[in-house]
Design an enzyme around this catalytic site. Structure first.
Site, mmCIF file in Angstrom:
data_model
loop_
_atom_site.group_PDB
_atom_site.id
_atom_site.type_symbol
_atom_site.label_atom_id
_atom_site.label_comp_id
_atom_site.label_asym_id
_atom_site.label_seq_id
_atom_site.Cartn_x
_atom_site.Cartn_y
_atom_site.Cartn_z
ATOM 1 N N GLU A 218 64.689 41.010 68.071
ATOM 2 C CA GLU A 218 64.336 40.161 66.943
ATOM 3 C C GLU A 218 65.398 39.085 66.704
ATOM 4 O O GLU A 218 65.070 37.940 66.382
ATOM 5 C CB GLU A 218 64.143 41.013 65.681
ATOM 6 C CG GLU A 218 63.036 42.046 65.784
ATOM 7 C CD GLU A 218 61.694 41.462 66.179
ATOM 8 O OE1 GLU A 218 61.445 40.274 65.885
ATOM 9 O OE2 GLU A 218 60.898 42.184 66.809
ATOM 10 N N HIS B 130 64.770 36.196 68.981
ATOM 11 C CA HIS B 130 63.777 35.234 68.484
ATOM 12 C C HIS B 130 64.424 34.201 67.576
ATOM 13 O O HIS B 130 64.119 33.008 67.644
ATOM 14 C CB HIS B 130 62.673 35.968 67.703
ATOM 15 C CG HIS B 130 61.626 36.591 68.558
ATOM 16 N ND1 HIS B 130 60.877 35.894 69.473
ATOM 17 C CD2 HIS B 130 61.175 37.883 68.617
ATOM 18 C CE1 HIS B 130 60.016 36.707 70.073
ATOM 19 N NE2 HIS B 130 60.183 37.919 69.570
#
Length: 272
Positions: free
Chosen positions: A133, A136
Site C-alpha cells: 500500500e 501505491h
C-alpha cells in the site's frame, strides 16, 4: 477568406495544442522508472486523501484492540523509516470489516480490514500488505489514475463537441465505443500495472526495513487460496495470482540481498 483567417488555428487545434502542453508538463517517472502522467497538484491529492480517510473513519467502525493497533503502527513505522526519502506524515487505521482487503490514499493514509489480519497472520506477512500500500502512495498511483479518468472524460466531451449530429445513433455508438475502449484499453491495464509496480516496490521496501521478503509469497498464496474465484486477468484491475507470484519470485534473490543487508545494518523490527 483572408490570410489572417487562414492562419487562425481551429478550436480543435487549440485544444490539441493545450492538451499536448499539459501532457508534456505533467510527464514524469515512477520510482521504477516507468513514464507516467500526473496532472493534479500533490497538495490537492493529499487533501482528497485526508478528506476521504476522515469520512471513512466516521462512517466505519474502527478496531480498538490496543495490541493489534500497536503491531500495525510498529510495522508501518519501520517501513516508513526505511523509505529512501521523507514522504510526510502517515496514518494507518484498522477497520472492522471481514473482507480481506487494504487500501492506500494520497497523503499517506492507509486502511487495513480485520479480514486481512486473519490472512496476514505474521508481522512479515502484514509488512508485505502495508508495504504494498505504501508503494501505491510513493508511486503516485492515485494521481495517475485520476489523470487517466480526466483524460477519458475530456475525450468523450470532445466527441460531443465536434459531432455533426450530437443526437444521432451513430454518434452515440461512437461515444460508447470510446468509453469501452478507454475502460479496457487504458484504465484496467494501467491498474494492473499499478498493482504489479506496488508489489515490487513493496517487496524492496519490506526487505529494506528488515522484514523477510519471502513472506510476500506466502501471503499471496494464502490470498489466492482464500479467493473463491477471480476474473480473467484481461478484464481485471489486478494481476492474476499466478502472474503476481511469478513476478515476486523473479525479484526474490535481489530482495533477499537487501534483507540481509538491512539485518546486518541493525534493522530488525520487533513488531510481534
Amino acid at each position: 477568406m483572408t490570410v489572417n483567417e487562414q492562419q487562425e488555428p481551429s478550436v480543435s487545434m487549440r485544444i490539441a495544442l493545450l492538451g499536448l502542453a499539459l501532457l508534456l508538463a505533467a510527464c514524469g517517472e515512477s520510482p521504477t522508472g516507468r513514464t507516467q502522467v500526473t496532472l493534479v497538484p500533490d497538495q490537492q491529492m493529499a487533501a482528497i486523501g485526508e478528506r476521504t480517510f476522515n469520512e471513512m473513519l466516521r462512517a466505519q467502525p474502527v478496531l480498538r484492540d490496543s495490541r493489534v493497533r500497536e503491531q500495525v503502527h510498529c510495522i508501518t513505522k519501520a517501513l516508513v523509516d526505511a523509505l529512501p526519502a521523507p514522504h510526510g506524515d502517515w496514518s494507518v487505521a484498522v477497520f472492522k470489516d471481514e473482507t480481506p482487503n487494504a487500501f492506500a490514499l494520497p497523503g499517506g493514509k492507509i486502511g487495513i480490514n480485520t479480514g486481512m489480519l486473519r490472512i496476514a497472520s505474521t508481522p512479515d506477512q502484514l509488512a508485505a500488505v502495508i508495504a504494498h500500500e505504501i508503494g501505491h502512495v510513493i508511486a503516485d498511483h492515485s494521481n495517475e489514475r485520476l489523470t487517466q479518468q480526466l483524460a477519458v472524460q475530456g475525450g468523450l466531451m470532445l466527441v460531443d463537441l465536434f459531432a455533426d449530429e450530437p443526437d444521432s445513433l451513430a454518434h452515440e455508438a461512437l461515444r460508447k465505443a470510446l468509453g469501452i475502449g478507454a475502460q479496457y484499453g487504458v484504465l484496467l491495464p494501467y491498474s494492473r500495472t499499478h498493482e504489479t509496480e506496488a508489489d515490487l516496490l513493496g517487496l524492496e521496501l519490506m526487505a529494506d526495513a528488515g522484514f523477510d521478503p519471502r513472506a510476500s509469497l506466502t501471503l499471496w498464496r494464502k490470498m489466492a487460496a482464500a479467493a473463491e474465484g477471480q476474473p480473467l486477468e484481461f478484464l481485471s484491475t489486478h494481476p492474476s495470482n499466478e502472474s503476481r507470484l511469478e513476478d515476486l519470485a523473479a525479484e526474490m534473490d535481489a530482495a533477499l540481498a537487501r534483507y540481509q543487508q538491512a539485518q546486518q545494518g541493525g534493522r530488525r523490527p520487533r513488531c510481534g
